[in-house]
Design a protein around this motif. Structure first.
Motif, PDB file in Angstrom:
ATOM      1  N   VAL A  80       0.854  -1.188   0.000  1.00  9.90           N
ATOM      2  CA  VAL A  80       0.000   0.000   0.000  1.00  9.90           C
ATOM      3  C   VAL A  80       0.892   1.241   0.000  1.00  9.90           C
ATOM      4  O   VAL A  80       2.083   1.164   0.329  1.00  9.90           O
ATOM      5  N   ALA A  81       0.326   2.380  -0.365  1.00  8.92           N
ATOM      6  CA  ALA A  81       1.074   3.640  -0.333  1.00  8.92           C
ATOM      7  C   ALA A  81       1.601   3.861   1.079  1.00  8.92           C
ATOM      8  O   ALA A  81       0.894   3.657   2.058  1.00  8.92           O
ATOM      9  N   GLY A  82       2.868   4.242   1.169  1.00  7.86           N
ATOM     10  CA  GLY A  82       3.492   4.516   2.455  1.00  7.86           C
ATOM     11  C   GLY A  82       4.237   3.328   3.047  1.00  7.86           C
ATOM     12  O   GLY A  82       4.954   3.485   4.030  1.00  7.86           O
ATOM     13  N   CYS A  83       4.097   2.149   2.460  1.00  4.33           N
ATOM     14  CA  CYS A  83       4.799   0.976   3.006  1.00  4.33           C
ATOM     15  C   CYS A  83       6.193   0.872   2.407  1.00  4.33           C
ATOM     16  O   CYS A  83       6.491   1.448   1.364  1.00  4.33           O
ATOM     17  N   TYR A  84       7.052   0.134   3.077  1.00  2.60           N
ATOM     18  CA  TYR A  84       8.397  -0.161   2.593  1.00  2.60           C
ATOM     19  C   TYR A  84       8.323  -1.519   1.921  1.00  2.60           C
ATOM     20  O   TYR A  84       7.956  -2.515   2.543  1.00  2.60           O
TER      21      TYR A  84
END
Length: 155
Positions: A80-84
């Motif tokens: 998801v957006a924001g994950c590494y």
């Protein structure tokens, strides 16, 4: 693990069929936030600086159509957006970065406003799918690991 070699996209073929097979076999899941962010990127022309904006917009719209809704809270193995995210392309070395909804490039960020980021969003750990390149090449990408974005420490 075996990976497909890079191949040239045949003239006149429809890249959507590649992703439709992947969606049926393994599925993509989008959170409400990611779905909204992708729609906003398209609406606000956040893809205009990509090497192939029309191709990227087509991929993003197609991803919106074929993806199912992710449960809340999102599973920890979901990209998801924001994950590494750590991934590998066609047997190359592992690479990683933070998936970003921002249209502006930044070090360590993988933009969803790129073919790589658009492909990664909605994938799950150990999922393998085709990756379309700007030059028409098709490679294979696999998600190796997903985690929270590293803490940047005090600002």
């Amino acid at each position: 693990m075996t990976f497909a070699k890079s191949t040239q996209l045949p003239a006149g073929s429809d890249f959507r069929s590649l992703f439709e097979r992947s969606a049926v076999e393994t599925g993509f899941l989008l959170t409400v936030e990611d779905r909204f962010g992708i729609e906003r990127l398209i609406h606000r022309r956040g893809t205009r600086n990509a090497p192939s904006p029309a191709l990227l917009n087509g991929l993003l719209r197609h991803k919106l159509r074929i993806s199912r809704g992710a449960p809340w809270p999102a599973p920890p193995e979901l990209v998801v957006a924001g994950c590494y995210v750590t991934y590998m392309i066609s047997g190359g070395g592992a690479r990683s970065g933070v998936l970003s909804m921002s249209p502006a490039p930044a070090p360590g960020r993988i933009l969803i406003a790129s073919l790589l980021g658009a492909t990664l969003v909605g994938m799950r750990k150990m999922q393998k799918v085709p990756l379309l390149r700007d030059d028409g090449q098709i490679e294979t990408i696999v998600v190796l690991d997903v985690g929270p974005a590293p803490d940047r420490g005090p600002a």
